[in-house]
Design a protein around this motif. Structure first.
Motif, PDB file in Angstrom:
ATOM      1  N   MET A   1     -27.161 -50.154  14.267  1.00  0.00           N
ATOM      2  CA  MET A   1     -25.892 -50.608  14.784  1.00  0.00           C
ATOM      3  C   MET A   1     -25.968 -50.652  16.307  1.00  0.00           C
ATOM      4  O   MET A   1     -26.424 -49.716  16.936  1.00  0.00           O
ATOM      5  CB  MET A   1     -24.775 -49.677  14.326  1.00  0.00           C
ATOM      6  CG  MET A   1     -23.451 -50.002  14.956  1.00  0.00           C
ATOM      7  SD  MET A   1     -22.195 -48.790  14.565  1.00  0.00           S
ATOM      8  CE  MET A   1     -21.250 -49.716  13.409  1.00  0.00           C
ATOM      9  N   TYR A   2     -25.522 -51.765  16.878  1.00  0.00           N
ATOM     10  CA  TYR A   2     -25.520 -51.926  18.321  1.00  0.00           C
ATOM     11  C   TYR A   2     -24.109 -51.789  18.848  1.00  0.00           C
ATOM     12  O   TYR A   2     -23.135 -52.049  18.145  1.00  0.00           O
ATOM     13  CB  TYR A   2     -26.093 -53.296  18.706  1.00  0.00           C
ATOM     14  CG  TYR A   2     -27.544 -53.410  18.333  1.00  0.00           C
ATOM     15  CD1 TYR A   2     -28.503 -52.754  19.075  1.00  0.00           C
ATOM     16  CD2 TYR A   2     -27.948 -54.151  17.236  1.00  0.00           C
ATOM     17  CE1 TYR A   2     -29.838 -52.834  18.734  1.00  0.00           C
ATOM     18  CE2 TYR A   2     -29.276 -54.241  16.894  1.00  0.00           C
ATOM     19  CZ  TYR A   2     -30.224 -53.578  17.646  1.00  0.00           C
ATOM     20  OH  TYR A   2     -31.538 -53.657  17.310  1.00  0.00           O
ATOM     21  N   CYS A   3     -23.978 -51.382  20.114  1.00  0.00           N
ATOM     22  CA  CYS A   3     -22.655 -51.185  20.690  1.00  0.00           C
ATOM     23  C   CYS A   3     -22.511 -51.966  21.990  1.00  0.00           C
ATOM     24  O   CYS A   3     -23.492 -52.312  22.637  1.00  0.00           O
ATOM     25  CB  CYS A   3     -22.376 -49.708  20.927  1.00  0.00           C
ATOM     26  SG  CYS A   3     -23.435 -48.952  22.164  1.00  0.00           S
ATOM     27  N   THR A   4     -21.273 -52.225  22.357  1.00  0.00           N
ATOM     28  CA  THR A   4     -20.930 -52.864  23.614  1.00  0.00           C
ATOM     29  C   THR A   4     -19.989 -51.935  24.361  1.00  0.00           C
ATOM     30  O   THR A   4     -19.018 -51.435  23.793  1.00  0.00           O
ATOM     31  CB  THR A   4     -20.226 -54.215  23.362  1.00  0.00           C
ATOM     32  OG1 THR A   4     -21.131 -55.063  22.662  1.00  0.00           O
ATOM     33  CG2 THR A   4     -19.831 -54.873  24.664  1.00  0.00           C
ATOM     34  N   LEU A   5     -20.299 -51.691  25.628  1.00  0.00           N
ATOM     35  CA  LEU A   5     -19.456 -50.832  26.455  1.00  0.00           C
ATOM     36  C   LEU A   5     -18.681 -51.691  27.441  1.00  0.00           C
ATOM     37  O   LEU A   5     -19.247 -52.555  28.107  1.00  0.00           O
ATOM     38  CB  LEU A   5     -20.313 -49.815  27.212  1.00  0.00           C
ATOM     39  CG  LEU A   5     -21.137 -48.868  26.343  1.00  0.00           C
ATOM     40  CD1 LEU A   5     -22.015 -47.987  27.217  1.00  0.00           C
ATOM     41  CD2 LEU A   5     -20.236 -48.023  25.467  1.00  0.00           C
ATOM     42  N   LEU A   6     -17.385 -51.451  27.541  1.00  0.00           N
ATOM     43  CA  LEU A   6     -16.515 -52.206  28.432  1.00  0.00           C
ATOM     44  C   LEU A   6     -15.995 -51.276  29.526  1.00  0.00           C
ATOM     45  O   LEU A   6     -15.081 -50.489  29.284  1.00  0.00           O
ATOM     46  CB  LEU A   6     -15.359 -52.817  27.643  1.00  0.00           C
ATOM     47  CG  LEU A   6     -15.767 -53.675  26.444  1.00  0.00           C
ATOM     48  CD1 LEU A   6     -14.539 -54.098  25.641  1.00  0.00           C
ATOM     49  CD2 LEU A   6     -16.562 -54.881  26.895  1.00  0.00           C
ATOM     50  N   PHE A   7     -16.606 -51.369  30.700  1.00  0.00           N
ATOM     51  CA  PHE A   7     -16.220 -50.531  31.838  1.00  0.00           C
ATOM     52  C   PHE A   7     -15.672 -51.364  32.995  1.00  0.00           C
ATOM     53  O   PHE A   7     -15.765 -50.977  34.151  1.00  0.00           O
ATOM     54  CB  PHE A   7     -17.411 -49.718  32.337  1.00  0.00           C
ATOM     55  CG  PHE A   7     -17.851 -48.618  31.407  1.00  0.00           C
ATOM     56  CD1 PHE A   7     -16.948 -47.710  30.911  1.00  0.00           C
ATOM     57  CD2 PHE A   7     -19.185 -48.490  31.054  1.00  0.00           C
ATOM     58  CE1 PHE A   7     -17.356 -46.686  30.059  1.00  0.00           C
ATOM     59  CE2 PHE A   7     -19.598 -47.474  30.207  1.00  0.00           C
ATOM     60  CZ  PHE A   7     -18.686 -46.566  29.715  1.00  0.00           C
ATOM     61  N   ALA A   8     -15.096 -52.505  32.705  1.00  0.00           N
ATOM     62  CA  ALA A   8     -14.566 -53.386  33.746  1.00  0.00           C
ATOM     63  C   ALA A   8     -13.351 -52.748  34.422  1.00  0.00           C
ATOM     64  O   ALA A   8     -12.516 -52.131  33.772  1.00  0.00           O
ATOM     65  CB  ALA A   8     -14.183 -54.731  33.151  1.00  0.00           C
ATOM     66  N   GLY A   9     -13.282 -52.897  35.753  1.00  0.00           N
ATOM     67  CA  GLY A   9     -12.115 -52.475  36.503  1.00  0.00           C
ATOM     68  C   GLY A   9     -11.840 -50.992  36.523  1.00  0.00           C
ATOM     69  O   GLY A   9     -10.689 -50.578  36.589  1.00  0.00           O
ATOM     70  N   ASN A  10     -12.873 -50.169  36.490  1.00  0.00           N
ATOM     71  CA  ASN A  10     -12.681 -48.712  36.480  1.00  0.00           C
ATOM     72  C   ASN A  10     -13.005 -48.042  37.810  1.00  0.00           C
ATOM     73  O   ASN A  10     -13.130 -46.826  37.876  1.00  0.00           O
ATOM     74  CB  ASN A  10     -13.533 -48.079  35.374  1.00  0.00           C
ATOM     75  CG  ASN A  10     -12.934 -48.302  34.014  1.00  0.00           C
ATOM     76  OD1 ASN A  10     -11.827 -47.865  33.742  1.00  0.00           O
ATOM     77  ND2 ASN A  10     -13.647 -49.006  33.159  1.00  0.00           N
ATOM     78  N   LYS A  11     -13.186 -48.830  38.858  1.00  0.00           N
ATOM     79  CA  LYS A  11     -13.499 -48.309  40.193  1.00  0.00           C
ATOM     80  C   LYS A  11     -14.771 -47.468  40.179  1.00  0.00           C
ATOM     81  O   LYS A  11     -14.871 -46.451  40.867  1.00  0.00           O
ATOM     82  CB  LYS A  11     -12.320 -47.525  40.771  1.00  0.00           C
ATOM     83  CG  LYS A  11     -11.087 -48.376  40.957  1.00  0.00           C
ATOM     84  CD  LYS A  11      -9.964 -47.588  41.581  1.00  0.00           C
ATOM     85  CE  LYS A  11      -8.737 -48.487  41.717  1.00  0.00           C
ATOM     86  NZ  LYS A  11      -7.600 -47.786  42.302  1.00  0.00           N
ATOM     87  N   LEU A  12     -15.746 -47.881  39.369  1.00  0.00           N
ATOM     88  CA  LEU A  12     -17.022 -47.172  39.311  1.00  0.00           C
ATOM     89  C   LEU A  12     -17.788 -47.394  40.605  1.00  0.00           C
ATOM     90  O   LEU A  12     -17.717 -48.462  41.219  1.00  0.00           O
ATOM     91  CB  LEU A  12     -17.843 -47.652  38.119  1.00  0.00           C
ATOM     92  CG  LEU A  12     -17.199 -47.451  36.740  1.00  0.00           C
ATOM     93  CD1 LEU A  12     -18.080 -48.043  35.654  1.00  0.00           C
ATOM     94  CD2 LEU A  12     -16.916 -45.995  36.480  1.00  0.00           C
TER      95      LEU A  12
END
Length: 66
Positions: A1-12
């Motif tokens: 199983m593959y995953c996608t991480l959504l970290f857009a707009g988190n001030k990283l």
């Protein structure tokens, strides 16, 4: 199983890029990663590129050998 991480707009920042790089190096199930609209520096970009490169290499190894 593959995953996608959504970290857009988190001030990283560059500090976060270190952790993300390390995660990508260890992770073998990452299919997608959205890091748009963050605050990475050029050095942070290099760190992320290192992690992406290792993640792609690992994924290719799984496809070829797994």
């Amino acid at each position: 199983m593959y995953c996608t991480l959504l970290f857009a707009g988190n001030k990283l920042t560059e500090a976060d890029a270190i952790y993300l790089r390390d995660m990508m190096i260890e992770n073998t199930t990452l299919k997608g990663l959205n890091l748009s609209h963050n605050e990475f520096t050029d050095k942070g970009g290099v760190l992320l590129a290192q992690g992406i490169g290792m993640c792609i290499t690992s994924l290719r190894a799984q496809i070829v050998f797994g």
